[in-house]
Structure formats: structure tokens, C-alpha cells
Design a protein around this motif. Structure first.
Motif, PDB file in Angstrom:
ATOM      1  N   ASN A  13      -2.459  -6.162  19.216  1.00 37.30           N
ATOM      2  CA  ASN A  13      -3.299  -5.951  18.034  1.00 37.30           C
ATOM      3  C   ASN A  13      -2.611  -5.054  17.007  1.00 37.30           C
ATOM      4  O   ASN A  13      -2.698  -5.304  15.800  1.00 37.30           O
ATOM      5  CB  ASN A  13      -4.650  -5.365  18.434  1.00 37.30           C
ATOM      6  CG  ASN A  13      -5.506  -6.359  19.180  1.00 37.30           C
ATOM      7  OD1 ASN A  13      -5.309  -7.570  19.095  1.00 37.30           O
ATOM      8  ND2 ASN A  13      -6.457  -5.855  19.945  1.00 37.30           N
ATOM      9  N   TYR A  16      -0.148  -7.096  15.153  1.00 39.74           N
ATOM     10  CA  TYR A  16      -0.829  -7.954  14.187  1.00 39.74           C
ATOM     11  C   TYR A  16      -1.192  -7.166  12.927  1.00 39.74           C
ATOM     12  O   TYR A  16      -1.005  -7.644  11.804  1.00 39.74           O
ATOM     13  CB  TYR A  16      -2.073  -8.564  14.838  1.00 39.74           C
ATOM     14  CG  TYR A  16      -2.657  -9.698  14.056  1.00 39.74           C
ATOM     15  CD1 TYR A  16      -3.752  -9.494  13.224  1.00 39.74           C
ATOM     16  CD2 TYR A  16      -2.116 -10.975  14.125  1.00 39.74           C
ATOM     17  CE1 TYR A  16      -4.290 -10.524  12.482  1.00 39.74           C
ATOM     18  CE2 TYR A  16      -2.655 -12.019  13.396  1.00 39.74           C
ATOM     19  CZ  TYR A  16      -3.735 -11.789  12.577  1.00 39.74           C
ATOM     20  OH  TYR A  16      -4.262 -12.820  11.844  1.00 39.74           O
ATOM     21  N   ILE A  17      -1.694  -5.976  13.111  1.00 40.62           N
ATOM     22  CA  ILE A  17      -2.036  -5.115  11.965  1.00 40.62           C
ATOM     23  C   ILE A  17      -0.790  -4.813  11.136  1.00 40.62           C
ATOM     24  O   ILE A  17      -0.813  -4.891   9.902  1.00 40.62           O
ATOM     25  CB  ILE A  17      -2.718  -3.814  12.441  1.00 40.62           C
ATOM     26  CG1 ILE A  17      -4.121  -4.122  12.968  1.00 40.62           C
ATOM     27  CG2 ILE A  17      -2.776  -2.774  11.321  1.00 40.62           C
ATOM     28  CD1 ILE A  17      -4.755  -2.979  13.755  1.00 40.62           C
ATOM     29  N   GLU A  18       0.306  -4.495  11.819  1.00 37.73           N
ATOM     30  CA  GLU A  18       1.542  -4.160  11.106  1.00 37.73           C
ATOM     31  C   GLU A  18       2.091  -5.351  10.327  1.00 37.73           C
ATOM     32  O   GLU A  18       2.554  -5.193   9.195  1.00 37.73           O
ATOM     33  CB  GLU A  18       2.603  -3.628  12.074  1.00 37.73           C
ATOM     34  CG  GLU A  18       2.291  -2.270  12.648  1.00 37.73           C
ATOM     35  CD  GLU A  18       2.226  -1.152  11.619  1.00 37.73           C
ATOM     36  OE1 GLU A  18       2.663  -1.319  10.468  1.00 37.73           O
ATOM     37  OE2 GLU A  18       1.703  -0.079  11.981  1.00 37.73           O
ATOM     38  N   VAL A  19       2.059  -6.531  10.917  1.00 44.06           N
ATOM     39  CA  VAL A  19       2.579  -7.696  10.195  1.00 44.06           C
ATOM     40  C   VAL A  19       1.690  -8.010   8.991  1.00 44.06           C
ATOM     41  O   VAL A  19       2.184  -8.424   7.938  1.00 44.06           O
ATOM     42  CB  VAL A  19       2.782  -8.913  11.124  1.00 44.06           C
ATOM     43  CG1 VAL A  19       1.519  -9.717  11.329  1.00 44.06           C
ATOM     44  CG2 VAL A  19       3.900  -9.801  10.620  1.00 44.06           C
ATOM     45  N   ASN A  20       0.384  -7.787   9.121  1.00 41.32           N
ATOM     46  CA  ASN A  20      -0.510  -7.978   7.969  1.00 41.32           C
ATOM     47  C   ASN A  20      -0.249  -6.950   6.879  1.00 41.32           C
ATOM     48  O   ASN A  20      -0.537  -7.203   5.706  1.00 41.32           O
ATOM     49  CB  ASN A  20      -1.977  -7.929   8.410  1.00 41.32           C
ATOM     50  CG  ASN A  20      -2.417  -9.218   9.050  1.00 41.32           C
ATOM     51  OD1 ASN A  20      -1.826 -10.272   8.850  1.00 41.32           O
ATOM     52  ND2 ASN A  20      -3.449  -9.137   9.861  1.00 41.32           N
ATOM     53  N   ASN A  21       0.284  -5.792   7.268  1.00 44.59           N
ATOM     54  CA  ASN A  21       0.672  -4.761   6.298  1.00 44.59           C
ATOM     55  C   ASN A  21       2.122  -4.933   5.842  1.00 44.59           C
ATOM     56  O   ASN A  21       2.701  -4.015   5.266  1.00 44.59           O
ATOM     57  CB  ASN A  21       0.481  -3.363   6.900  1.00 44.59           C
ATOM     58  CG  ASN A  21      -0.977  -3.001   7.047  1.00 44.59           C
ATOM     59  OD1 ASN A  21      -1.830  -3.481   6.309  1.00 44.59           O
ATOM     60  ND2 ASN A  21      -1.275  -2.155   8.023  1.00 44.59           N
ATOM     61  N   GLU A  22       2.665  -6.106   6.125  1.00 44.23           N
ATOM     62  CA  GLU A  22       4.036  -6.477   5.732  1.00 44.23           C
ATOM     63  C   GLU A  22       5.084  -5.542   6.319  1.00 44.23           C
ATOM     64  O   GLU A  22       6.093  -5.239   5.687  1.00 44.23           O
ATOM     65  CB  GLU A  22       4.143  -6.564   4.212  1.00 44.23           C
ATOM     66  CG  GLU A  22       3.226  -7.633   3.631  1.00 44.23           C
ATOM     67  CD  GLU A  22       3.316  -7.732   2.125  1.00 44.23           C
ATOM     68  OE1 GLU A  22       4.175  -7.076   1.502  1.00 44.23           O
ATOM     69  OE2 GLU A  22       2.510  -8.495   1.559  1.00 44.23           O
ATOM     70  N   ALA A  27       5.841  -4.325  13.681  1.00 43.68           N
ATOM     71  CA  ALA A  27       5.141  -5.372  14.430  1.00 43.68           C
ATOM     72  C   ALA A  27       6.016  -5.851  15.580  1.00 43.68           C
ATOM     73  O   ALA A  27       5.546  -6.001  16.712  1.00 43.68           O
ATOM     74  CB  ALA A  27       4.786  -6.536  13.506  1.00 43.68           C
TER      75      ALA A  27
END
Length: 97
Positions: A13, A16-22, A27
Motif C-alpha cells: 500500500n 502504491y501511495i508513492e507511485v501515485n505521488n510520482e 514505490a
């Protein structure tokens, strides 16, 4: 706290948060840790990062080996028997509906 405590789903999780934060690099680190703990979705995400050029072939191969070792470490005759039992139970409950 759960990720620090070694919970693989929490690590996934966070990735996932890190990849959504680019932040693909962070991530990647979370997903590598989760993969080494046997979390399968992390392998899928690492493969996506590999396709995008964010993960090297060597890093992906290391993660795959560590993931397989973690999965193999959780196998036992008792778990196999329990899985087979619950699979049979699930099928018999479906027939009653």
C-alpha cells in the motif's frame, strides 16, 4: 506502523501511495520489501516499473527469487491439506445455493 512491523500488504500500500505521488523510486523500495515477504501484487507492480524503465532486470530477478523463497517457506503439508479442505467446503456450499 504496520509496514515497519513487517506487514507485506502495508508495504504494498505504501508503494502504491508513492507511485501515485510520482515517486517511483520510493514505490520500488516498498514493493521490493513486500515482494521479499511473499506479497504477489508487489511483483506485478515491479514488473510494471520494469516495463517503464524504473527497475533493472537484475533488481527484478532478485525480487522474483526472494518472493519465491518466501512463498516456498510458507508451504507445508498441513497448509496444503487445509487449503484442499476449504476448497472442498467452498464447492459444497456453492452447490446448496
Amino acid at each position: 506502523e504496520a509496514a515497519i512491523g513487517g506487514h507485506p500488504d502495508a508495504r504494498y500500500n505504501l508503494g502504491y501511495i508513492e507511485v501515485n505521488n510520482e515517486n517511483a523510486e520510493r514505490a520500488k523500495k516498498h514493493w521490493i520489501i513486500a515482494a521479499t515477504q511473499g506479497e504477489s501484487d508487489s511483483i506485478k507492480m515491479l514488473m510494471e516499473l520494469f516495463k517503464g524503465g524504473f527497475v533493472s532486470k537484475d533488481v527484478l530477478a532478485d525480487a522474483l527469487r526472494a518472493h519465491q523463497a518466501a512463498v516456498d517457506a510458507t508451504k507445508s503439508p498441513q497448509r496444503d491439506s487445509a487449503e484442499k479442505y476449504y476448497r472442498i467446503e467452498d464447492n459444497s456450499n456453492t452447490e446448496d445455493c
